[in-house]
Motif scaffolding. Sequence first.
Motif, PDB file in Angstrom:
ATOM      1  N   ASP A  25       0.827  -1.198   0.000  1.00 22.58           N
ATOM      2  CA  ASP A  25       0.000   0.000   0.000  1.00 22.58           C
ATOM      3  C   ASP A  25       0.867   1.257   0.000  1.00 22.58           C
TER       4      ASP A  25
ATOM      5  N   THR B 158       1.094   3.952  -3.120  1.00 18.95           N
ATOM      6  CA  THR B 158       0.820   5.365  -2.863  1.00 18.95           C
ATOM      7  C   THR B 158       2.001   6.221  -3.295  1.00 18.95           C
TER       8      THR B 158
ATOM      9  N   LEU C 291       1.562   9.073  -6.186  1.00 22.66           N
ATOM     10  CA  LEU C 291       1.491  10.423  -5.628  1.00 22.66           C
ATOM     11  C   LEU C 291       1.846  11.531  -6.621  1.00 22.66           C
TER      12      LEU C 291
ATOM     13  N   PHE D 287       0.178  10.819   1.819  1.00 24.27           N
ATOM     14  CA  PHE D 287       1.104   9.709   2.097  1.00 24.27           C
ATOM     15  C   PHE D 287       1.007   9.275   3.549  1.00 24.27           C
TER      16      PHE D 287
END
Length: 57
Positions: free
Chosen positions: A29, A33, A37, A55
């Motif tokens: 995960d 991310t 981002l 984040f």
Amino acid sequence: MLASGNSPNRSRGKVLWLIAAAQLMVIMDTSITGVALPKMQGDLGFTQENPSWVFNA
């Protein structure tokens, strides 16, 4: 003595696998991310400081 008939070592092994799988999900995960981002920042018009909350969340 365990009521289910499983040995303590077998139960510990199952718990260890569960913890390892949960940790793998957390790492994946975080990695996903981190990769997504910059694209999210561009699409949503974030400034340089704003993506940190995404984040950390």
